[in-house]
Design an enzyme around this catalytic site. Structure first.
Site, mmCIF file in Angstrom:
data_model
loop_
_atom_site.group_PDB
_atom_site.id
_atom_site.type_symbol
_atom_site.label_atom_id
_atom_site.label_comp_id
_atom_site.label_asym_id
_atom_site.label_seq_id
_atom_site.Cartn_x
_atom_site.Cartn_y
_atom_site.Cartn_z
ATOM 1 N N HIS A 1 -13.721 -3.518 5.204
ATOM 2 C CA HIS A 1 -12.281 -3.766 5.156
ATOM 3 C C HIS A 1 -11.563 -3.270 6.420
ATOM 4 O O HIS A 1 -11.024 -4.082 7.173
ATOM 5 C CB HIS A 1 -11.695 -3.136 3.885
ATOM 6 N N HIS B 1 -7.564 -3.292 10.856
ATOM 7 C CA HIS B 1 -8.860 -3.957 10.679
ATOM 8 C C HIS B 1 -9.601 -4.065 12.011
ATOM 9 O O HIS B 1 -9.732 -5.172 12.560
ATOM 10 C CB HIS B 1 -8.640 -5.369 10.102
ATOM 11 N N GLU C 1 0.832 -1.207 0.000
ATOM 12 C CA GLU C 1 0.000 0.000 0.000
ATOM 13 C C GLU C 1 0.873 1.266 0.000
ATOM 14 O O GLU C 1 0.365 2.347 0.293
ATOM 15 C CB GLU C 1 -0.924 0.017 1.223
ATOM 16 N N HIS D 1 -3.199 1.886 8.761
ATOM 17 C CA HIS D 1 -4.317 1.098 8.241
ATOM 18 C C HIS D 1 -4.416 -0.162 9.079
ATOM 19 O O HIS D 1 -3.424 -0.866 9.265
ATOM 20 C CB HIS D 1 -4.102 0.749 6.762
HETATM 21 O O1 2HA Z 1 -1.337 -4.985 3.974
HETATM 22 O O2 2HA Z 1 -4.341 -4.882 5.236
HETATM 23 O O3 2HA Z 1 -5.296 -3.872 2.969
HETATM 24 C C1 2HA Z 1 -2.388 -5.731 4.347
HETATM 25 C C2 2HA Z 1 -3.659 -4.989 4.267
HETATM 26 C C3 2HA Z 1 -4.044 -4.412 2.965
HETATM 27 ZN ZN ZN Z 2 -6.349 -4.118 5.016
#
Ligand code: 2HA
Ligand code: ZN
Length: 260
Positions: free
Chosen positions: A205, A134, A109, A132
């Protein structure tokens, strides 16, 4: 070790403990340009140049720590320099080199993270970190379209517990589902940050958060996810939570000098 990288390692451990970073899930990049001395900055490259895939003019002369592609947050927590690398943006603003400590290729990313950093610098923002991850309960909310409408989630989450608005005063921006790693997702993320959000939800996501450092970015996501947990716990008890009233939220905003 550089303080900001130590902080990345600490946050990576929290992400794993919270169950927000399964396998290689999540990414972190931090602009560490101001933390490096001249000696470090003039180090020869150990790999590269590699194409970023974009030209990002505001990144000229910048240095970043980036999590390695395919690397695990739980490993990065113990060994940040074996699971991430320091990169230097080349003068053409379209390539980067790895300068330390090992040849660990940065996150897939990288183009989207670097586009966000380019945007932040262009705007004169003091923000240096992007995260980023989850977060389970926040992602769960996005599986129903009613939560994807602008500021519906923000309003409910703010009303769950007073601290949410105090510590995440810009709320939660929403981006509809798009392919992970795509240019479209990066562009939509920047647009949402520009709409005055620090935390952007990617439907089904995860979140993308920016702040002055990685601990602060993590804190904003943590506060929002805590509010989502309280909402879900209330529903599990069998009731729709009342939420703080508009008056109570307005009182909070006044007391804490918050926008909106
Ligand atoms: O790099 O979470 O969306 C792993 C991720 C990509
Ligand atoms: Zn991700």
């Amino acid at each position: 070790m550089i303080k900001q990288i130590q902080q990345v390692a600490e946050v990576a451990g929290y992400l794993w403990q919270k169950g927000w970073a399964e396998r290689n899930g999540g990414n972190i990049t931090v602009n560490i340009t101001d933390e490096l001395d001249a000696d470090m900055k003039s180090r020869p490259a150990i790999a590269g140049p590699f194409a970023i895939g974009l030209t990002l003019p505001y990144l000229k002369g910048c240095f970043f720590y980036a999590k390695g592609t395919g690397r695990r947050m739980r490993d990065l927590a113990r060994e940040p320099m074996q699971n991430g690398a320091i990169i230097r943006i080349c003068d053409d603003c379209a390539h980067y080199e790895i300068i330390a400590d090992e040849v660990v290729m940065p996150t897939s990313e990288l183009p989207s993270h670097l586009s966000v950093h380019n945007y932040l610098i262009a705007k004169g923002s003091p923000y240096k970190a992007s995260l980023h991850t989850h977060p389970i309960e926040l992602v769960a909310l996005t599986h129903s379209q009613k939560w994807m409408e602008k500021d519906v989630a923000t309003k409910v989450l703010w009303s769950m517990i007073p601290e949410t608005k105090a510590f995440c005063p810009r709320g939660l921006g929403m981006v509809p589902y798009m392919l992970p790693g795509s240019v479209e997702l990066a562009d939509a993320t920047i647009k949402t940050i520009d709409d005055n959000y620090d935390v952007v939800m990617w439907e089904k996501h995860g979140v993308f958060a920016v702040d002055v450092d990685i601990m602060s970015a993590f804190d904003q996501v943590d506060v929002l996810n805590k509010a989502a947990l309280i909402y879900i716990a209330s529903r599990a008890l069998g009731h729709e939570p009342e939420g703080m009233s508009d008056e109570q939220l307005a009182e909070m905003s006044k007391a804490f000098n918050l926008p909106k």
